[in-house]
Design an enzyme around this catalytic site. Structure first.
Site, PDB file in Angstrom:
ATOM      1  N   SER A  81      23.322 -22.885   8.896  1.00 56.64           N
ATOM      2  CA  SER A  81      24.552 -23.612   8.597  1.00 56.64           C
ATOM      3  C   SER A  81      25.431 -22.778   7.671  1.00 56.64           C
ATOM      4  O   SER A  81      25.847 -21.687   8.041  1.00 56.64           O
ATOM      5  CB  SER A  81      24.201 -24.983   8.015  1.00 56.64           C
ATOM      6  N   GLU A 129      26.480 -30.040  15.241  1.00 58.37           N
ATOM      7  CA  GLU A 129      26.079 -28.895  16.069  1.00 58.37           C
ATOM      8  C   GLU A 129      27.092 -28.650  17.179  1.00 58.37           C
ATOM      9  O   GLU A 129      27.459 -27.504  17.462  1.00 58.37           O
ATOM     10  CB  GLU A 129      24.682 -29.136  16.649  1.00 58.37           C
ATOM     11  N   HIS A 170      21.961 -30.238  14.627  1.00 56.08           N
ATOM     12  CA  HIS A 170      22.099 -29.593  13.320  1.00 56.08           C
ATOM     13  C   HIS A 170      20.983 -30.092  12.410  1.00 56.08           C
ATOM     14  O   HIS A 170      21.217 -30.873  11.477  1.00 56.08           O
ATOM     15  CB  HIS A 170      23.472 -29.941  12.743  1.00 56.08           C
TER      16      HIS A 170
END
Length: 327
Positions: free
Chosen positions: A164, A268, A300
């Protein structure tokens, strides 16, 4: 006559406003609840180091597992909501166990919430007060020198991997420090951080994660620091350096690994397009030394980042010429 293009532009503005308003809370929800315990099992030779940083005016906690004298290192960088007790890779995955006796030293810096592992222009002032963020200096100068002198770890020919927030950081660190980092792994990162409304979205997310201000980090959106830290704009440097890359981003659809929740799915999907753009920029610059995993299901969440770290282990060992240990 109906102005169709005007309506489309208006809808686009509303969508951007909606994304800006909801992104911080989605990041918070996708990140999960904070925990004060680490994953690594008892018995692993994990050390908790206090490494002095003149640049930051304090000692930085580093979780460390030695891969042997003269071993290359894998620096594992945390996400936007990095905690001050343990690195997220240890909290949420069995990284130390996976890499035990791999011939690779595992280096997990602790802290750096919302830092992008960068050298900030100004003090990092948030909800907990003000501190100095000079993470790039620490990671590329102070920490490797300390590890070389005190743990016999190579200061060059190593790898940096982040998820991330830190995925883009890993690429930028490798772009500007090619002797130290010959390998960079980016997992579910936003790759076009200087473009469009991305600086504003990043600022909102940083404000939600600790009350930090993006302007303290890289100045206003038109400051050159934003372009310097934009992976798409620095793809050519990575190609020129011949850095070996591992770039992953799921498509936002959950797989059997889990991560089935709206925030993780949305985030995501949100960053996926920028990863495709990065791949195009990398290929357009003549790149040929990368693994791109951009077509698989995934959200994510840590289930997928852990799976990627496990999957890249043979690639890391081969590229860094690690010598596995036995016994």
């Amino acid at each position: 006559m109906i102005d169709v293009s005007g309506k489309i532009r208006a809808w686009g503005r509303w969508l951007l406003v909606g994304a800006a308003a909801t992104l911080p809370s989605l990041i918070s929800l996708a990140g999960g609840a904070a925990t004060a315990s680490a994953f690594s099992r008892p018995g692993l030779p994990v050390e908790y180091l206090q490494v002095p940083s003149e640049a930051m005016g304090r000692s930085i906690k580093v979780q460390f597992q030695n891969g042997g004298n003269g071993s290359p290192a894998v620096y594992l960088l945390d996400g936007l909501r990095a905690q001050d007790d343990y690195n997220g890779w240890d909290i949420n995955t069995s990284a130390f166990e996976w890499y035990y006796q791999s011939g690779l030293s595992v280096v997990m810096p602790v802290g750096g919430q919302s830092s992008f592992y960068s050298d900030w222009y100004s003090p990092a002032c948030g909800k907990a007060g003000c501190t100095t963020y000079k993470w790039e200096t620490f990671l590329t100068s102070e920490l490797p020198k300390w590890l070389s002198a005190n743990r016999s770890v190579k200061s060059t020919g190593s790898a940096v991997v982040g998820l991330s927030m830190a995925g883009s950081s890993a690429l930028i660190l490798a772009a500007y420090h090619p002797d130290q980092f010959i390998y960079a792994g980016s997992l579910s990162a936003l790759m076009d951080s200087s473009q469009g409304i991305e600086p504003q979205l990043i600022g909102l997310a940083m404000g939600d994660a600790g009350g930090y201000k993006a302007a303290d980090m890289w100045g206003p959106p038109n400051d050159p620091a934003w372009q310097r830290n934009d992976p798409i704009l620095q793809a050519g440097k990575l190609v020129a350096n011949n850095t070996h890359l591992w770039v992953y981003c799921g498509n936002g659809t959950p797989s059997e690994l889990g991560g089935t929740n709206v925030p993780a799915e949305f985030l995501e999907n949100f960053v996926h397009g920028s990863n495709l753009k990065f791949q195009d920029a990398y290929n357009g610059a003549g790149g040929h030394n990368a693994v791109f995993n951009l077509n698989a299901d995934g959200t994510h969440s840590w289930e997928y980042w852990g799976a990627q770290l496990n999957a890249m282990k043979p690639d890391l060992q081969n590229t860094l010429m690690a010598v596995p240990r036995s016994g």
